[in-house]
Design a protein around this motif. Structure first.
Motif, PDB file in Angstrom:
ATOM      1  N   VAL A 129      63.063 -18.474   6.088  1.00 24.51           N
ATOM      2  CA  VAL A 129      62.480 -19.608   6.067  1.00 24.51           C
ATOM      3  C   VAL A 129      63.427 -20.567   5.723  1.00 24.51           C
ATOM      4  CG1 VAL A 129      60.714 -21.330   5.125  1.00 24.51           C
ATOM      5  CG2 VAL A 129      60.019 -18.754   5.872  1.00 24.51           C
ATOM      6  N   ALA A 130      64.274 -20.295   4.698  1.00 29.64           N
ATOM      7  CA  ALA A 130      65.276 -21.286   4.325  1.00 29.64           C
ATOM      8  C   ALA A 130      66.294 -21.630   5.343  1.00 29.64           C
ATOM      9  CB  ALA A 130      66.196 -20.918   3.072  1.00 29.64           C
ATOM     10  N   ALA A 131      66.682 -20.216   5.808  1.00 25.90           N
ATOM     11  CA  ALA A 131      67.843 -20.417   6.736  1.00 25.90           C
ATOM     12  C   ALA A 131      67.451 -21.128   8.264  1.00 25.90           C
ATOM     13  CB  ALA A 131      68.259 -18.842   7.103  1.00 25.90           C
ATOM     14  N   LEU A 132      66.136 -20.602   8.767  1.00 25.66           N
ATOM     15  CA  LEU A 132      65.674 -21.433  10.019  1.00 25.66           C
ATOM     16  C   LEU A 132      65.526 -22.838   9.753  1.00 25.66           C
ATOM     17  CD1 LEU A 132      63.382 -18.554  11.223  1.00 25.66           C
ATOM     18  CD2 LEU A 132      65.777 -19.275  11.933  1.00 25.66           C
ATOM     19  N   THR A 133      65.026 -23.304   8.316  1.00 27.59           N
ATOM     20  CA  THR A 133      64.716 -24.539   8.361  1.00 27.59           C
ATOM     21  C   THR A 133      66.385 -25.268   8.338  1.00 27.59           C
ATOM     22  OG1 THR A 133      62.816 -24.206   7.009  1.00 27.59           O
ATOM     23  CG2 THR A 133      64.171 -26.334   6.788  1.00 27.59           C
ATOM     24  N   ALA A 134      67.184 -24.767   7.527  1.00 31.13           N
ATOM     25  CA  ALA A 134      68.483 -25.212   7.590  1.00 31.13           C
ATOM     26  C   ALA A 134      69.152 -25.441   8.979  1.00 31.13           C
ATOM     27  CB  ALA A 134      69.461 -24.496   6.452  1.00 31.13           C
ATOM     28  N   LEU A 135      69.167 -24.350   9.730  1.00 36.66           N
ATOM     29  CA  LEU A 135      69.781 -24.482  10.888  1.00 36.66           C
ATOM     30  C   LEU A 135      69.166 -25.478  11.963  1.00 36.66           C
ATOM     31  CD1 LEU A 135      70.307 -20.658  11.562  1.00 36.66           C
ATOM     32  CD2 LEU A 135      71.972 -22.309  11.251  1.00 36.66           C
ATOM     33  N   GLY A 136      67.723 -25.701  11.913  1.00 39.19           N
ATOM     34  CA  GLY A 136      67.130 -26.780  12.333  1.00 39.19           C
ATOM     35  C   GLY A 136      66.891 -26.777  14.047  1.00 39.19           C
ATOM     36  N   ASN A 137      67.441 -25.743  14.525  1.00 41.74           N
ATOM     37  CA  ASN A 137      67.224 -25.540  16.127  1.00 41.74           C
ATOM     38  C   ASN A 137      66.601 -24.107  16.598  1.00 41.74           C
ATOM     39  OD1 ASN A 137      69.202 -23.898  15.745  1.00 41.74           O
ATOM     40  ND2 ASN A 137      70.781 -25.317  16.633  1.00 41.74           N
ATOM     41  N   CYS A 138      65.635 -23.626  15.620  1.00 42.11           N
ATOM     42  CA  CYS A 138      64.917 -22.587  15.834  1.00 42.11           C
ATOM     43  C   CYS A 138      63.509 -22.516  15.496  1.00 42.11           C
ATOM     44  CB  CYS A 138      65.620 -21.265  14.856  1.00 42.11           C
ATOM     45  SG  CYS A 138      67.364 -21.414  14.570  1.00 42.11           S
ATOM     46  N   GLN A 139      62.845 -23.632  15.922  1.00 48.15           N
ATOM     47  CA  GLN A 139      61.425 -23.933  15.625  1.00 48.15           C
ATOM     48  C   GLN A 139      60.441 -22.678  15.808  1.00 48.15           C
ATOM     49  OE1 GLN A 139      60.608 -28.152  15.839  1.00 48.15           O
ATOM     50  NE2 GLN A 139      62.410 -28.384  14.525  1.00 48.15           N
ATOM     51  N   PRO A 140      60.539 -22.171  17.267  1.00 46.48           N
ATOM     52  CA  PRO A 140      59.760 -21.213  17.477  1.00 46.48           C
ATOM     53  C   PRO A 140      59.909 -19.718  16.545  1.00 46.48           C
ATOM     54  CG  PRO A 140      60.833 -21.762  19.317  1.00 46.48           C
ATOM     55  CD  PRO A 140      61.520 -22.700  18.147  1.00 46.48           C
ATOM     56  N   GLN A 141      61.138 -19.571  15.867  1.00 51.75           N
ATOM     57  CA  GLN A 141      61.294 -18.390  15.064  1.00 51.75           C
ATOM     58  C   GLN A 141      60.666 -18.964  13.680  1.00 51.75           C
ATOM     59  OE1 GLN A 141      63.810 -19.374  17.259  1.00 51.75           O
ATOM     60  NE2 GLN A 141      63.177 -17.799  18.684  1.00 51.75           N
ATOM     61  N   LEU A 142      60.954 -20.119  13.308  1.00 50.39           N
ATOM     62  CA  LEU A 142      60.439 -20.496  11.998  1.00 50.39           C
ATOM     63  C   LEU A 142      58.929 -20.744  11.869  1.00 50.39           C
ATOM     64  CD1 LEU A 142      60.971 -21.797   9.180  1.00 50.39           C
ATOM     65  CD2 LEU A 142      61.026 -24.073  10.272  1.00 50.39           C
ATOM     66  N   ASN A 143      58.278 -20.959  13.213  1.00 47.36           N
ATOM     67  CA  ASN A 143      56.656 -20.791  13.333  1.00 47.36           C
ATOM     68  C   ASN A 143      56.637 -19.190  12.828  1.00 47.36           C
ATOM     69  OD1 ASN A 143      54.156 -20.041  14.474  1.00 47.36           O
ATOM     70  ND2 ASN A 143      54.146 -22.242  14.878  1.00 47.36           N
ATOM     71  N   VAL A 144      57.100 -18.344  13.587  1.00 46.15           N
ATOM     72  CA  VAL A 144      56.838 -16.889  13.564  1.00 46.15           C
ATOM     73  C   VAL A 144      56.968 -16.449  11.893  1.00 46.15           C
ATOM     74  CG1 VAL A 144      57.709 -14.677  14.001  1.00 46.15           C
ATOM     75  CG2 VAL A 144      57.308 -16.401  15.889  1.00 46.15           C
TER      76      VAL A 144
END
Lengths: 128, 128, 128, 128, 128, 128
Positions: free
Chosen positions: A63-78
């Motif tokens: 969750v930390a990494a996907l939030t920081a990367l900022g362009n992975c919203q479908p994966q962040l949802n998962v």
């Protein structure tokens, strides 16, 4: 035909993400079933099988990494769903996303929080 | 003149990073003491003070994010040290960095691991 | 009024992207026609005119970069179409996108693949 | 103990990168031999083994992505060497890096070019 | 042989960056003189020639972007020098870099500030 | 209960963004009111209060950074509105976004321009 990494990866994916595993496989079936296969084998058959870090910590790190990367919203949802599924508390997820304001800036943190809001509303953890 | 957020932030920074707090302040003194002040107040006086997530999980989330972002190696060095200081095991840090190969790619993971190697050698956790 | 770089760029843009060239120009007409002009002159009038690398390799390199960057999905759509228009096989495009999992992580690769799926469905290369 | 993916990955890594394969393994031995193992198994045992795209195109796609990402200079160095080893011409590598100015901006392109310059000087393709 | 865009770009580059213009040309001469040419023509011959925004604002916008992107430190060095050369005050540059903590996170802001410190020390604006 | 930083931050936010301030607070109320509070306190109560750079230059720097980062489109929309509210001319905003093609590539510049177009149409500065 599929190997042991795939089998245990698929099981781990179900443990973490419930139905989402099958959806990933299905959505890639017509274009690149191998990308689904690698996701399952490498991410869930290799990495999430490893001892040395519990599943809750793994999901919070993701969750930390996907939030920081900022362009992975479908994966962040998962993975916000996954984090909840393996026992992370909603407050812990919120804390990780707030903390990202320090490292990746407020826009990344805000956009991550809006993904969490979507998930929390869907799961009736909060009201709109 | 400095406020309570600064005071408690500075204390938290010392708890997490030991001497590094003073080094940050010193290195910015001639150009932007305010940036040091904000780092201490906001990151350590606001965010790292929050309940709802323990310090070890906060540091692992930070290691995940900085590894994934890939262009924050001085800060990654500081936070791998911080993670060790607050009780994370070396294996846990290694696990988080390995896991980033899934989300940010192998170069980010490899470059993060080489920072960890530097820190672990300095602290005699591993030999070169 | 427009120069030779613009004229040959526009021609190259049509060769690669068909109708999209005119759409880019039109969509920017009311706000920044110069940005359209620079895109045509520099990208298509300078770079894509260069000898030393064939158009197919240029388009595959662009698909790789846009997939890895992860926040350029409209442009990735255009260049997957462009790659097909200049003779890249669908499998080659899929291979480049799968390969990006190694360098930019699985989320970037998955999100790129979903853009390719959209294009391939539109062009009836695959069924949904 | 190591599997077939590892064995064929290691062979492919040697074909592409010569001595670098062993260096990667060695540099990670004291901290995370598993990350070396995954790099070899997944990148070189899975991805670079795939039919559907020739090795030269794979290396050019990797040079494109690493130049665009901009924070993977050690890996870019390795893959510019790899591209040359599998038969890419120096001009083709230069062309891919120049083209990245369009998609990732001039700083990314310039910094990628300086890595290429280093490699080309080491290999006596150009003089300083 | 070179065109008017190149000539006026080179002049603008000298106005902004002093000797750096010739250094860029020289450093790329053996590998890609065309990349130097495009930098001069497009960045300095097209963009920095445009009316509608004064040079000081252009340089501050560039310092903002390069600080936020975080992986362009050689270019950030050049443009902090350029900003000073066209009349930006040191405090204005510091303000822009501090502000980036909000949008790109503290590591990007801190790393940008250390580049500014280097430049300010070289130019004797501050002491170490 | 709220402090002086919050109060003056909220006022500054209203000065810059009009109604948007209250919307940010409201949208986060059910999940993380603290993230709204930090945004107001740190971004608008600390940073945008600072002397040494006028509000127009601050907003142009923010537009530059958000365009270059490329994955912050909701925030870019807010700050293009903010830039107009504090007196930036539409042409100045367009100039900053065009200039980002040099530093972050054409896709980032184009995607930023389409956000500006949306804002300019909403405010009847241009017609569709």
């Amino acid at each position: 035909m599929y190997n042991q990494r795939y089998e245990s990866g698929l099981e781990k994916l179900k443990e973490i993400d419930g139905e989402v595993g099958q959806k990933v496989i299905d959505s890639l079936a017509s274009i690149s079933p191998d990308l689904a296969k690698y996701t399952i084998e490498f991410a869930f058959g290799d990495i999430y099988q490893r001892p040395g870090l519990d599943l809750k910590s793994r999901e919070l790190a993701t969750v930390a990494a996907l939030t920081a990367l900022g362009n992975c919203q479908p994966q962040l949802n998962v993975h916000i769903n996954g984090a909840l599924n393996v026992g992370c508390k909603p407050e812990e997820i919120v804390e990780v996303i707030v903390q990202m304001a320090v490292y990746a800036g407020f826009p990344a943190s805000l956009n991550g929080m809006f993904v969490a809001k979507e998930v929390f509303v869907e799961r009736a953890i909060i009201k709109v």
